[in-house]
Design an enzyme around this catalytic site. Structure first.
Site, mmCIF file in Angstrom:
data_model
loop_
_atom_site.group_PDB
_atom_site.id
_atom_site.type_symbol
_atom_site.label_atom_id
_atom_site.label_comp_id
_atom_site.label_asym_id
_atom_site.label_seq_id
_atom_site.Cartn_x
_atom_site.Cartn_y
_atom_site.Cartn_z
ATOM 1 N N SER A 189 -6.760 2.587 8.315
ATOM 2 C CA SER A 189 -5.505 2.861 7.692
ATOM 3 C C SER A 189 -5.500 4.275 7.103
ATOM 4 O O SER A 189 -6.201 4.712 6.238
ATOM 5 C CB SER A 189 -4.987 1.884 6.896
ATOM 6 O OG SER A 189 -3.759 2.335 6.239
ATOM 7 N N SER B 83 -2.622 -0.903 11.362
ATOM 8 C CA SER B 83 -3.011 -0.412 9.973
ATOM 9 C C SER B 83 -2.630 -1.556 8.969
ATOM 10 O O SER B 83 -3.229 -1.469 7.771
ATOM 11 C CB SER B 83 -2.490 0.784 9.514
ATOM 12 O OG SER B 83 -1.022 0.745 9.561
ATOM 13 N N SER C 255 1.178 0.190 15.197
ATOM 14 C CA SER C 255 -0.273 0.043 14.980
ATOM 15 C C SER C 255 -0.972 -0.977 14.237
ATOM 16 O O SER C 255 -0.121 -1.908 13.670
ATOM 17 C CB SER C 255 -0.865 1.343 14.290
ATOM 18 O OG SER C 255 -0.455 1.508 12.916
ATOM 19 N N LYS D 16 3.417 0.847 4.721
ATOM 20 C CA LYS D 16 2.108 0.439 4.075
ATOM 21 C C LYS D 16 2.437 -0.494 2.865
ATOM 22 O O LYS D 16 3.795 -0.599 2.514
ATOM 23 C CB LYS D 16 1.581 1.596 3.489
ATOM 24 C CG LYS D 16 1.157 2.761 4.487
ATOM 25 C CD LYS D 16 0.149 2.237 5.368
ATOM 26 C CE LYS D 16 -0.161 3.350 6.512
ATOM 27 N NZ LYS D 16 -1.040 3.010 7.715
#
Length: 305
Positions: A253, A91, A89, A146
């Site tokens: 996100s 994010s 993705s 992250k």
């Protein structure tokens, strides 16, 4: 899927190893003894071809003998050293793009067993600014990636598209105040989302300097933020043994702002290198399936900031 593969790899390695060990330590001595008995009998002629056939391991044991060392090496590499991941993705844009294939250093945050994920040896803890892979706290079958922005004891605030951090201060003396993380705008419009030009800014987080994306027209969904008892909305105090993680694509996100903290037991490792990057952009009239790459982004291969 990653967890299922890990468990399957462990089972296959164990099964092939047991078959090989049983043949090597139980069945082979019996075959050797049988050949020795035949050779000791003067009335029996034992050609070399026949002797080799009698000593040869069975087809299943032979295959396990060949496969077991390969599986064992892969298991050690993947469980304790480095594991490949694909970015699914956006994010973490612009740091990581969809189609990036990365290597995650598994031993950065402790050496863990590949099944129960219990720490067997302490090797280090995340630093502010690390790009980390961890098990999604609300569904540990899923891997998330992250950036670590809050360490245990830190106060983290996110208001008006600005990140504020007050580092932990256990002594209570010489403590730093809550202050915004420095940002410098790089450009606007290099990346777009739904026809909206995104702002690209350079952020200094601890010893790490990296770029983030901000959608200036998207309102902050403060009502969806994770509420921590005793803290104001959009403000969090990171508990001991846990971390606060955010995506670099700040308005696209789902991260600690929405579901809370990352327990240290959920940490998988530190993302350190992009070893391949495919692009999948194609026109609406393209007949190619969406999973087929349209090009290779060689310029993205390298270390991760």
């Amino acid at each position: 899927m990653a967890t299922l593969f890990s468990h399957l790899l462990v089972l296959l390695t164990l099964a092939t190893g047991l078959v090989w060990a049983f043949d090597h330590y139980v069945l082979r001595p019996k075959r050797v003894a049988k050949v020795a008995a035949l050779e000791a009998n003067p009335s029996v002629e034992l050609p070399e071809e026949k002797k080799a056939d009698l000593l040869r391991e069975g087809a299943i044991a032979e295959n396990c003998h060949s496969v077991f060392p390969v599986l064992a090496i892969v298991l050690v590499l993947r469980s304790f050293l480095y594991e490949p991941f694909q970015i699914p993705s956006g994010s973490m844009m612009p740091t990581l793009l969809v189609g990036d294939f990365i290597l995650v250093e598994k031993f950065s945050y402790g050496i863990k067993d590949p099944v129960w994920r219990k720490t067997m040896m302490e090797t280090g803890t995340p630093e502010r600014g690390d790009v980390a892979v961890f098990k999604y706290p609300e569904d540990t079958r899923i891997d998330y990636i992250k950036r670590i922005v809050g360490l245990p004891g830190d106060t983290v605030v996110y208001r008006n598209k600005t990140l504020y951090i007050k580092p932990a201060c256990p002594t209570g003396e010489g403590c730093e105040p809550l202050k915004p993380v420095a940002q410098v705008e790089v450009n606007r419009g290099e990346f777009n989302q739904g026809g909206i030009a995104l702002e690209r800014a350079r952020e200094a987080l601890g010893e790490t300097t990296h770029d983030i994306l901000i959608n200036p027209r998207r309102r902050e969904p403060v009502h969806m933020y994770y509420p921590q008892a005793g803290s104001s909305n959009a403000e969090w105090v990171v508990p001991q043994g846990q971390y606060f993680a955010m995506g670099d694509n700040r308005d696209n996100s789902t991260d600690s702002r929405f579901w809370g903290f990352v327990d240290e037991e959920l940490l998988v490792g530190k993302a350190v290198f992009i070893w391949m990057s495919f692009e999948f952009e194609r026109g609406s009239d393209s007949w190619l399936p969406g999973w087929i790459p349209t090009g290779v982004r060689f310029g993205r291969i390298g270390g991760i900031e």
